[in-house]
Design a protein around this motif. Structure first.
Motif, PDB file in Angstrom:
ATOM      1  N   ALA A   1       1.006  -1.245  -0.032  1.00 28.82           N
ATOM      2  CA  ALA A   1       0.461  -0.095   0.023  1.00 28.82           C
ATOM      3  C   ALA A   1       1.000   1.417   0.609  1.00 28.82           C
ATOM      4  N   SER A   2       2.415   1.273   0.471  1.00 21.14           N
ATOM      5  CA  SER A   2       3.110   2.540   0.199  1.00 21.14           C
ATOM      6  C   SER A   2       3.765   2.727  -0.526  1.00 21.14           C
ATOM      7  N   LEU A   3       3.471   1.565  -1.476  1.00 20.53           N
ATOM      8  CA  LEU A   3       3.891   2.188  -3.360  1.00 20.53           C
ATOM      9  C   LEU A   3       3.199   3.003  -3.787  1.00 20.53           C
ATOM     10  N   PRO A   4       4.242   3.304  -4.600  1.00 19.06           N
ATOM     11  CA  PRO A   4       3.994   4.299  -5.615  1.00 19.06           C
ATOM     12  C   PRO A   4       2.898   3.409  -6.687  1.00 19.06           C
ATOM     13  N   LYS A   5       1.785   3.972  -6.752  1.00 21.78           N
ATOM     14  CA  LYS A   5       0.918   3.073  -7.699  1.00 21.78           C
ATOM     15  C   LYS A   5       1.757   2.853  -9.083  1.00 21.78           C
ATOM     16  N   LYS A   6       2.183   3.157  -9.552  1.00 26.12           N
ATOM     17  CA  LYS A   6       2.977   2.588 -11.073  1.00 26.12           C
ATOM     18  C   LYS A   6       3.612   1.279 -10.381  1.00 26.12           C
ATOM     19  N   ILE A   7       4.318   1.764  -9.167  1.00 22.67           N
ATOM     20  CA  ILE A   7       4.486   0.335  -8.687  1.00 22.67           C
ATOM     21  C   ILE A   7       3.934  -0.738  -8.161  1.00 22.67           C
ATOM     22  N   ARG A   8       3.179  -0.807  -7.598  1.00 23.96           N
ATOM     23  CA  ARG A   8       2.224  -1.078  -7.870  1.00 23.96           C
ATOM     24  C   ARG A   8       1.697  -2.515  -8.430  1.00 23.96           C
ATOM     25  N   GLU A   9       1.134  -2.212 -10.048  1.00 17.73           N
ATOM     26  CA  GLU A   9       0.796  -2.322 -10.622  1.00 17.73           C
ATOM     27  C   GLU A   9       1.495  -3.138 -11.883  1.00 17.73           C
ATOM     28  N   ASN A  10       2.338  -2.875 -11.387  1.00 18.68           N
ATOM     29  CA  ASN A  10       3.739  -3.239 -12.110  1.00 18.68           C
ATOM     30  C   ASN A  10       3.854  -4.771 -11.115  1.00 18.68           C
ATOM     31  N   LEU A  11       3.338  -5.131  -9.823  1.00 20.69           N
ATOM     32  CA  LEU A  11       4.146  -6.311  -9.260  1.00 20.69           C
ATOM     33  C   LEU A  11       3.261  -7.474  -9.351  1.00 20.69           C
ATOM     34  N   PHE A  12       2.639  -7.241 -10.169  1.00 16.11           N
ATOM     35  CA  PHE A  12       1.008  -8.159 -10.725  1.00 16.11           C
ATOM     36  C   PHE A  12       0.849  -8.568 -11.478  1.00 16.11           C
TER      37      PHE A  12
END
Length: 118
Positions: A107-118
């Motif tokens: 949740a603390s990660l920038p949105k772009k990084i979160r989206e690229n994780l999964f």
């Protein structure tokens, strides 16, 4: 729960890496290069590990499980707890707290990084 079960659970989570950045005695689990769990490898009699925690929830857990949940050892006491396995918390509750830590980091990660994780 033992250290092998802890490790297997952590590395089964999406985008998790394990490292030894503090030397050979501390195993660190990260998601997107951010730490969510640390565990000492030299433990033989009992298992304890550090996880991130919402500050208010951390206080509640410490009050409810006075023999099991403590302010994070060598960590920011506001945001980290040290959990002792095989005491008051069931393995399922330990897993929930590991998930809580993992999810806080995500949740603390920038949105772009979160989206690229999964």
């Amino acid at each position: 729960m033992n250290i092998e079960e802890l490790r297997e659970y952590c590395i089964s989570k999406p985008a998790v890496t394990e490292e030894l950045p503090f030397g050979p005695d501390t195993l660190v689990f990260k998601v997107a290069a951010k730490v969510f769990l640390l565990v000492g490898l030299g433990q033989s009699d009992s298992l304890s590990f550090n996880v991130k925690c919402d500050p208010e929830y951390a206080i509640t857990l410490r009050q409810e499980y006075v023999h099991t949940v403590f302010p994070g050892y060598h960590m920011n006491k506001k945001h980290w707890n040290t959990l002792h396995a095989n005491r008051e918390l069931t393995d399922q509750k330990l897993i929930e707290l590991i998930d809580h830590s993992y999810n806080l980091v995500i949740a603390s990660l920038p949105k772009k990084i979160r989206e690229n994780l999964f």
